[in-house]
Design a protein around this motif. Structure first.
Motif, PDB file in Angstrom:
ATOM      1  N   GLU A  13      10.532   8.571  -6.144  1.00  0.00           N
ATOM      2  CA  GLU A  13      10.450   7.115  -6.274  1.00  0.00           C
ATOM      3  C   GLU A  13      11.518   6.652  -7.255  1.00  0.00           C
ATOM      4  OE1 GLU A  13       6.601   5.795  -7.470  1.00  0.00           O
ATOM      5  OE2 GLU A  13       7.210   3.707  -7.698  1.00  0.00           O
ATOM      6  N   ASN A  50      10.966   4.446  -2.398  1.00  0.00           N
ATOM      7  CA  ASN A  50      10.474   5.811  -2.189  1.00  0.00           C
ATOM      8  C   ASN A  50      11.280   6.443  -1.060  1.00  0.00           C
ATOM      9  OD1 ASN A  50       7.662   6.060  -3.761  1.00  0.00           O
ATOM     10  ND2 ASN A  50       7.969   3.973  -3.039  1.00  0.00           N
ATOM     11  N   VAL A  51      11.809   7.617  -1.322  1.00  0.00           N
ATOM     12  CA  VAL A  51      12.714   8.255  -0.362  1.00  0.00           C
ATOM     13  C   VAL A  51      12.323   9.717  -0.152  1.00  0.00           C
ATOM     14  CG1 VAL A  51      15.125   8.860   0.133  1.00  0.00           C
ATOM     15  CG2 VAL A  51      14.603   6.833  -1.253  1.00  0.00           C
ATOM     16  N   SER A  52      12.281  10.148   1.121  1.00  0.00           N
ATOM     17  CA  SER A  52      12.165  11.580   1.418  1.00  0.00           C
ATOM     18  C   SER A  52      13.033  11.857   2.636  1.00  0.00           C
ATOM     19  CB  SER A  52      10.707  11.963   1.699  1.00  0.00           C
ATOM     20  OG  SER A  52      10.237  11.311   2.862  1.00  0.00           O
ATOM     21  N   VAL A  96      13.331   8.948   5.241  1.00  0.00           N
ATOM     22  CA  VAL A  96      12.095   8.171   5.347  1.00  0.00           C
ATOM     23  C   VAL A  96      11.991   7.319   4.080  1.00  0.00           C
ATOM     24  CG1 VAL A  96       9.587   8.277   5.452  1.00  0.00           C
ATOM     25  CG2 VAL A  96      10.959   9.903   6.765  1.00  0.00           C
ATOM     26  N   GLY A 145       9.993   4.051   2.011  1.00  0.00           N
ATOM     27  CA  GLY A 145       8.925   3.055   1.836  1.00  0.00           C
ATOM     28  C   GLY A 145       9.217   2.278   0.560  1.00  0.00           C
ATOM     29  N   VAL A 174       3.434  -3.548  -0.872  1.00  0.00           N
ATOM     30  CA  VAL A 174       3.737  -2.150  -0.560  1.00  0.00           C
ATOM     31  C   VAL A 174       3.976  -2.000   0.937  1.00  0.00           C
ATOM     32  CG1 VAL A 174       2.893   0.234  -0.710  1.00  0.00           C
ATOM     33  CG2 VAL A 174       2.221  -1.451  -2.446  1.00  0.00           C
ATOM     34  N   LEU A 176       5.990  14.322   7.088  1.00  0.00           N
ATOM     35  CA  LEU A 176       6.720  13.667   5.999  1.00  0.00           C
ATOM     36  C   LEU A 176       7.072  14.667   4.911  1.00  0.00           C
ATOM     37  CD1 LEU A 176       4.806  10.297   5.434  1.00  0.00           C
ATOM     38  CD2 LEU A 176       6.954  10.669   6.636  1.00  0.00           C
ATOM     39  N   GLY A 177       8.263  14.549   4.343  1.00  0.00           N
ATOM     40  CA  GLY A 177       8.679  15.401   3.233  1.00  0.00           C
ATOM     41  C   GLY A 177       8.179  14.861   1.903  1.00  0.00           C
ATOM     42  N   GLU A 213       8.169  -0.497  -2.564  1.00  0.00           N
ATOM     43  CA  GLU A 213       7.148  -1.232  -3.330  1.00  0.00           C
ATOM     44  C   GLU A 213       7.890  -2.359  -4.040  1.00  0.00           C
ATOM     45  OE1 GLU A 213       4.317   1.707  -5.445  1.00  0.00           O
ATOM     46  OE2 GLU A 213       6.067   2.845  -4.869  1.00  0.00           O
TER      47      GLU A 213
HETATM   48  P1  ADP Z   1       2.068   5.567  -5.476  1.00  0.00           P
HETATM   49  O1  ADP Z   1       1.095   4.496  -5.817  1.00  0.00           O
HETATM   50  O2  ADP Z   1       1.829   6.842  -6.164  1.00  0.00           O
HETATM   51  O3  ADP Z   1       3.487   5.134  -5.643  1.00  0.00           O
HETATM   52  P2  ADP Z   1       1.568   5.176  -2.594  1.00  0.00           P
HETATM   53  O4  ADP Z   1       0.807   6.037  -1.661  1.00  0.00           O
HETATM   54  O5  ADP Z   1       1.024   3.830  -2.893  1.00  0.00           O
HETATM   55  O6  ADP Z   1       1.839   5.974  -3.920  1.00  0.00           O
HETATM   56  O7  ADP Z   1       2.995   5.021  -1.921  1.00  0.00           O
HETATM   57  C1  ADP Z   1       3.977   4.260  -2.466  1.00  0.00           C
HETATM   58  C2  ADP Z   1       5.116   4.060  -1.468  1.00  0.00           C
HETATM   59  O8  ADP Z   1       5.647   5.304  -1.039  1.00  0.00           O
HETATM   60  C3  ADP Z   1       4.765   3.323  -0.201  1.00  0.00           C
HETATM   61  O9  ADP Z   1       5.707   2.304  -0.008  1.00  0.00           O
HETATM   62  C4  ADP Z   1       4.881   4.363   0.906  1.00  0.00           C
HETATM   63  O10 ADP Z   1       5.338   3.802   2.099  1.00  0.00           O
HETATM   64  C5  ADP Z   1       5.915   5.288   0.343  1.00  0.00           C
HETATM   65  N1  ADP Z   1       5.813   6.656   0.823  1.00  0.00           N
HETATM   66  C6  ADP Z   1       4.705   7.410   0.923  1.00  0.00           C
HETATM   67  N2  ADP Z   1       5.017   8.660   1.378  1.00  0.00           N
HETATM   68  C7  ADP Z   1       6.364   8.664   1.570  1.00  0.00           C
HETATM   69  C8  ADP Z   1       7.291   9.665   2.004  1.00  0.00           C
HETATM   70  N3  ADP Z   1       6.898  10.897   2.329  1.00  0.00           N
HETATM   71  N4  ADP Z   1       8.593   9.340   2.060  1.00  0.00           N
HETATM   72  C9  ADP Z   1       9.011   8.108   1.711  1.00  0.00           C
HETATM   73  N5  ADP Z   1       8.184   7.144   1.301  1.00  0.00           N
HETATM   74  C10 ADP Z   1       6.881   7.411   1.208  1.00  0.00           C
END
Ligand code: ADP
Ligand code: MG
Length: 483
Positions: A220, A205-207, A14, A16, A163, A215-216, A18
């Motif tokens: 980051e 961001n990777v899980s 998974v 996401g 994001v 979600l795991g 930034e």
């Molecule tokens: P932060 O500001 O602490 O970095 P955010 O909630 O803004 O936290 O999330 C930052 C990024 O992490 C976003 O792009 C989101 O899609 C991604 N993200 C959130 N949870 C997960 C997850 N479990 N696995 C992978 N990516 C995730």
């Protein structure tokens, strides 16, 4: 295949992203200082950027326009009221002691981005938000053996933090996301997308999880500066997490760094040590209010964007989605193609641009703007194929010469005497000679060895230095051998 195989079964990644995108604007977010890349250190620093006591920030209208423009380009909601907050932390290259950013009330809300994947497939990724914030300066550790220097040129430059939702499932999708985002930003003219110069930076961001699970825990990976590295970092990180979990461990939420030297990630800080930024609305700045009219004016000035252009290339030029995607990734390429295709066979034009031309550009590392063959010149070459002057085979030789010398197709044809011979009288003479020289093979052919036909065609082409029109050669040979 989107799953990763572990020792105990399949895992889903998974992802996401930034992205910090430096906004194209001549001035900084809250000061009038210049933003040009590569200037002498500390020559683009106003009293505001240096955080001299009593200095007050004044919002740059262009930066606001650019953020709205980007939001509209990503089909996102635009928030007419947004708020600038102070994000408190100490860095030597951030003299204010806090960064002005947006947290609970960003200027842009949810949007979408369409990934262009292999084979012309597409997939939608959600955009969570875009907010405006100041960049920090730069610490120079390599200029002196025992001192660190600070360059504040970048301090206060406008960034958009874009994001994504955790919607991507493979490193390739992450790569496609970054390519598409960069393409849209460049079409919009809101960020130059140059990752080497740091105007586009990515935190990944990777899980990992079992299919269908919640979600795991994510890690980051900070500030990766090329698309290839982002993909490598994600791949390594997902495998690391899988191994860890399969061995009975758990993933700690932490910030990691990618080492491009050996393709691995390593821990930088854990979330427990994370700063409490104590966000609060900046008392020096009023809430940012924009009008719907302001938004509509920007909307009306948007160019045709990659997705729309791609769709139009499919419907108007009859191209496949993958070709249309290739041609529209950059606006300059799309414009080039349209000039070549105008009034010509659009698929042939596509083959020449994505085949021969891209080949030459890739080999020489040039962008389309520096193409040694102009759109008009390539169009001229295609015209010579259309009117029978050149065979496809000869045209490739002519193109090569055009790329080397920058000459027009007709000039190359003239100079090299490459004109295709379509005159059936001349070709008949060549055919007669070949059939005479290979009388034994003619006898075999007539005895039923049909495969020899190709041999005769080859011999005639060879005898004419490849210049005979293959269609006419076939016709004449059929006539002579059939009779
Ligand atoms: P932060 O500001 O602490 O970095 P955010 O909630 O803004 O936290 O999330 C930052 C990024 O992490 C976003 O792009 C989101 O899609 C991604 N993200 C959130 N949870 C997960 C997850 N479990 N696995 C992978 N990516 C995730
Ligand atoms: Mg983050």
């Amino acid at each position: 295949m989107t799953m990763l195989q572990g020792n105990t079964g399949d895992w889903e990644m998974v992802i996401g992203l930034e992205v910090h995108a430096q906004v194209i604007s001549e001035a900084k977010l809250f000061s009038g200082a210049a933003t040009a890349f590569g200037a002498e250190p500390n020559t683009q620093v106003s009293l505001v950027d240096a955080a001299m006591p009593g200095m007050l920030p004044v919002i740059n209208r262009v930066a606001v326009e650019q953020a709205v423009r980007t939001g509209l380009g990503l089909k996102a909601e635009i928030n007419l009221v947004s708020v600038f907050d102070r994000k408190n932390y100490f860095y030597p290259d951030l003299p204010q002691g806090y960064q002005i950013s947006q947290f609970p009330k960003p200027i842009v809300g949810q949007g979408t981005l369409i990934l262009d994947l292999a084979g012309g497939e597409t997939r939608e990724v959600g955009i969570t938000r875009i907010h405006l914030e100041q960049d920090a300066g730069k610490s120079l550790h390599d200029q002196h053996p025992s001192n660190t220097f600070i360059d504040l040129n970048r301090s206060g430059v406008t960034l958009m933090e874009i994001v994504s939702e955790p919607d991507m499932r493979t490193p390739e999708e992450a790569g496609a996301y970054l390519r598409k985002l960069r393409s849209i930003l460049r079409y919009l003219g809101t960020c130059d997308g140059n990752m080497e110069q740091g105007s586009l930076r990515c935190d990944a961001n990777v899980s990992v999880r079992r299919a269908g699970d919640e979600l795991g825990t994510r890690c980051e990976i900070k500030n990766v500066n090329s698309i290839r590295f982002v993909q490598q970092a994600i791949d390594y990180e997902a495998r690391r997490q899988i191994e860890l979990i399969e061995e009975g461990g758990t993933v700690d939420q932490e910030t990691r760094l990618f080492d491009s030297g050996n393709g691995t990630t390593r821990s930088m800080r854990s979330k427990e040590e994370a700063h409490d930024y104590r966000y609060f609305p900046d008392p020096d700045l009023l809430p940012l209010e924009i009008s719907q009219g302001f938004v509509e004016e920007i909307r009306a000035s948007l160019p045709e964007l990659p997705d729309a252009k791609k769709e139009r290339f499919v419907s108007d030029y009859g191209l496949g989605t993958e070709d249309a995607g290739l041609l529209t990734a950059e606006r300059a390429t799309a414009d080039f193609y349209e000039e070549v295709a105008k009034g010509r066979d659009s698929k042939l034009a596509c083959n020449w641009v994505t085949g021969e031309l891209f080949g030459v550009l890739n080999k020489s590392g040039l962008g389309i703007g520096d193409s040694p063959v102009s759109a008009a010149a390539l169009g001229g070459l295609i015209d010579l194929i259309a009117d029978g002057t050149l065979s496809g085979r000869l045209a490739k030789d002519v193109f090569e010469a055009m790329a080397e010398t920058g000459k027009e197709a007709s000039v190359v044809v003239e100079e090299k005497g490459l004109k295709q011979v379509s005159d059936s009288g001349a070709i008949e003479a060549e055919v007669d000679q070949v059939l005479q020289a290979y009388a034994d093979k003619v006898a075999e052919y007539k005895g039923g060895k049909d495969k020899l036909f190709g041999f005769f065609v080859g011999q005639v082409m060879k005898a004419t230095g490849g210049k005979a029109n293959p269609g006419v050669v076939n016709e004449v040979l059929k006539k002579k051998l059939g009779g």
